[in-house]
Design a protein around this motif. Structure first.
Motif, mmCIF file in Angstrom:
data_model
loop_
_atom_site.group_PDB
_atom_site.id
_atom_site.type_symbol
_atom_site.label_atom_id
_atom_site.label_comp_id
_atom_site.label_asym_id
_atom_site.label_seq_id
_atom_site.Cartn_x
_atom_site.Cartn_y
_atom_site.Cartn_z
ATOM 1 N N HIS A 41 -1.436 -4.697 2.092
ATOM 2 C CA HIS A 41 -1.346 -4.996 0.663
ATOM 3 C C HIS A 41 -2.702 -4.889 -0.040
ATOM 4 O O HIS A 41 -3.757 -5.030 0.585
ATOM 5 C CB HIS A 41 -0.795 -6.414 0.439
ATOM 6 C CG HIS A 41 0.616 -6.593 0.869
ATOM 7 N ND1 HIS A 41 0.969 -6.898 2.158
ATOM 8 C CD2 HIS A 41 1.783 -6.523 0.159
ATOM 9 C CE1 HIS A 41 2.284 -7.001 2.244
ATOM 10 N NE2 HIS A 41 2.800 -6.782 1.056
ATOM 11 N N VAL A 42 -2.602 -4.678 -1.342
ATOM 12 C CA VAL A 42 -3.731 -4.853 -2.254
ATOM 13 C C VAL A 42 -3.426 -6.085 -3.097
ATOM 14 O O VAL A 42 -2.282 -6.267 -3.545
ATOM 15 C CB VAL A 42 -3.913 -3.623 -3.173
ATOM 16 C CG1 VAL A 42 -5.006 -3.875 -4.210
ATOM 17 C CG2 VAL A 42 -4.238 -2.386 -2.345
ATOM 18 N N TYR A 43 -4.425 -6.939 -3.291
ATOM 19 C CA TYR A 43 -4.226 -8.201 -4.009
ATOM 20 C C TYR A 43 -5.130 -8.274 -5.235
ATOM 21 O O TYR A 43 -6.313 -7.916 -5.162
ATOM 22 C CB TYR A 43 -4.538 -9.392 -3.099
ATOM 23 C CG TYR A 43 -3.710 -9.458 -1.845
ATOM 24 C CD1 TYR A 43 -2.430 -10.018 -1.859
ATOM 25 C CD2 TYR A 43 -4.215 -8.968 -0.632
ATOM 26 C CE1 TYR A 43 -1.676 -10.086 -0.687
ATOM 27 C CE2 TYR A 43 -3.463 -9.037 0.528
ATOM 28 C CZ TYR A 43 -2.188 -9.589 0.496
ATOM 29 O OH TYR A 43 -1.452 -9.644 1.649
ATOM 30 N N LYS A 77 0.813 -1.214 0.000
ATOM 31 C CA LYS A 77 0.000 0.000 0.000
ATOM 32 C C LYS A 77 0.848 1.266 0.000
ATOM 33 O O LYS A 77 0.420 2.301 -0.526
ATOM 34 C CB LYS A 77 -0.940 -0.014 1.207
ATOM 35 C CG LYS A 77 -2.115 -0.981 1.049
ATOM 36 C CD LYS A 77 -3.116 -0.837 2.175
ATOM 37 C CE LYS A 77 -4.378 -1.659 1.889
ATOM 38 N NZ LYS A 77 -5.377 -1.555 2.980
ATOM 39 N N GLU A 94 -8.046 -6.498 -0.258
ATOM 40 C CA GLU A 94 -6.970 -5.844 0.475
ATOM 41 C C GLU A 94 -6.904 -6.373 1.908
ATOM 42 O O GLU A 94 -7.878 -6.916 2.438
ATOM 43 C CB GLU A 94 -7.168 -4.330 0.500
ATOM 44 C CG GLU A 94 -8.424 -3.885 1.233
ATOM 45 C CD GLU A 94 -8.574 -2.374 1.293
ATOM 46 O OE1 GLU A 94 -7.605 -1.696 1.705
ATOM 47 O OE2 GLU A 94 -9.661 -1.882 0.932
ATOM 48 N N GLN A 117 -5.009 6.290 -1.337
ATOM 49 C CA GLN A 117 -5.771 5.059 -1.184
ATOM 50 C C GLN A 117 -6.853 4.908 -2.246
ATOM 51 O O GLN A 117 -7.324 3.801 -2.517
ATOM 52 C CB GLN A 117 -6.407 4.976 0.200
ATOM 53 C CG GLN A 117 -7.467 6.024 0.486
ATOM 54 C CD GLN A 117 -8.069 5.844 1.877
ATOM 55 O OE1 GLN A 117 -7.516 5.131 2.709
ATOM 56 N NE2 GLN A 117 -9.195 6.491 2.109
ATOM 57 N N TYR A 143 -5.886 2.336 -4.952
ATOM 58 C CA TYR A 143 -5.669 0.932 -4.623
ATOM 59 C C TYR A 143 -6.193 -0.023 -5.696
ATOM 60 O O TYR A 143 -5.556 -1.020 -6.028
ATOM 61 C CB TYR A 143 -6.333 0.578 -3.288
ATOM 62 C CG TYR A 143 -5.627 1.114 -2.052
ATOM 63 C CD1 TYR A 143 -4.382 1.737 -2.147
ATOM 64 C CD2 TYR A 143 -6.203 0.993 -0.791
ATOM 65 C CE1 TYR A 143 -3.748 2.240 -1.018
ATOM 66 C CE2 TYR A 143 -5.570 1.475 0.353
ATOM 67 C CZ TYR A 143 -4.344 2.100 0.229
ATOM 68 O OH TYR A 143 -3.720 2.566 1.356
#
Length: 342
Positions: free
Chosen positions: A80-82, A44, A76, A50, A53
């Motif tokens: 982290h963002v996935y 992040k 998220e 944000q 993201y």
């Protein structure tokens, strides 16, 4: 609409990829789907805001196309963002280039695949900004898909956008003098990707050892006159035009590049291999297999030819392939002529 907070689980496995600037890509298992997937994990702190993201996931979802990677979902956690995407066992174009040299037919096929996806995102006013073999995936149907929109930007009404980061080995000449870019940025990177498909990663990695701002700006990187002999002149011209230092001299659209690539119809099925100090070209026809080898012997570059009969299982000499040359360049020039005659 009322938000629903859910729990989503996946188990990260082996890291794959390796060229992400602020991300890592993993094979993973999704117990909800009971499937092997690919997960891209982005820290992040790498985002400016944000609100950014899920920009990449939105771009992927809005750009659905047969030659663009599908996104399963995005989520998220605290750090982290996935992004979740399908796993394809064939891997990336880059991993394919690390395993073998491509035939001209394969180069044309995979090029037209990923260029089709690239053209589509350009119609959506997107500039990819990161076209390279690592970001082209070969799916289970042997189709090349363009992926990784992490650096992508929407262009303004005049067709311009600015990138945040750049992959050094695919840096574009005009990026040294301006921050405003058009789809010509992607066309140059597509040309560089085609160049790597023609000559292999080993040669490209060797050239990268002398990579500099000057060599990119003056057009000496990559070496435009350096191609393996089985690469036909038509394909060489396509790549050289895509790699013009002046954006105005490049193909102005991806469609133009696709049309030029699709017109190539020479040397389609010569196979090239390199083992230690022996280079070999082979042509497999219905009744025979022709071989041409090149090796440095003593102080000469020596070529030899052999025709293998599938019926008798016996080889015979191809006299016109047998010769000695003072330099490798001289040998390559003659080999190019011989292969074209087939």
């Amino acid at each position: 609409m009322n938000p629903v907070i859910t729990q989503l689980t996946f188990h990260l496995g082996e890291e794959i990829g390796g060229e992400g600037l602020n991300s890592k890509t993993y094979m993973a298992h999704d117990p909800q789907l009971d499937a092997t997937i690919v997960v891209k994990a982005m820290t992040k702190f790498s985002f400016n805001d944000q609100l950014e993201y899920f920009n990449e996931s939105k771009m992927l979802y809005s750009s659905r196309h047969p030659n663009i990677m599908v996104i399963n979902y995005a989520c998220e956690d605290d750090d982290h963002v996935y992004l979740s995407m399908p796993y394809y066992a064939k891997g990336s174009l880059n991993s394919l280039l690390n395993r073998k040299y491509l035939t001209v037919r394969e180069i044309i096929k995979y090029s037209l695949d990923f260029l089709s996806g690239l053209h589509y995102i350009h119609t959506k006013s997107l500039i990819h900004f990161d076209v390279k073999p690592t970001n082209i995936i070969i799916n289970d149907s042997n189709r090349a898909l363009i992926t990784d929109f992490g650096l992508s930007k929407y262009s303004d009404d005049d067709g311009f956008a600015s990138f945040d980061k750049a992959y050094r080995r695919h840096y574009v000449p005009e990026a040294f003098v301006t921050t405003d870019h058009t789809s010509q940025y992607d066309i140059y990177q597509a040309g560089l990707t085609l160049y790597r498909m023609c000559n292999g990663n080993d040669d490209f990695n060797t050239q990268c050892m002398d990579l500099s701002r000057e060599s990119i700006s003056n057009g000496t990187f990559p070496a435009r006159d350096r191609f393996l002999p089985h690469i036909p002149n038509g394909l060489r011209r396509c790549i050289k035009k895509a790699l013009e230092v002046n954006p105005d001299k490049r193909y102005q659209t991806v469609i133009e590049l696709m049309n030029a690539v699709s017109a190539v119809n020479e040397n389609l099925d010569w196979t090239y291999t390199k083992n230690d100090d022996v280079e070999k070209w082979s042509f497999d026809s219905e009744k025979t297999i022709d071989y041409l080898t090149l090796q440095f012997v003593g102080d000469k570059w020596v070529t030899k030819g052999e025709k293998y009969s599938k019926k008798t299982n016996k080889p015979s000499n191809i006299t016109k392939y047998n010769a000695k040359y003072e330099s490798k360049d001289d040998a390559y020039k003659q080999i190019a002529k011989l292969l074209k005659e087939k």
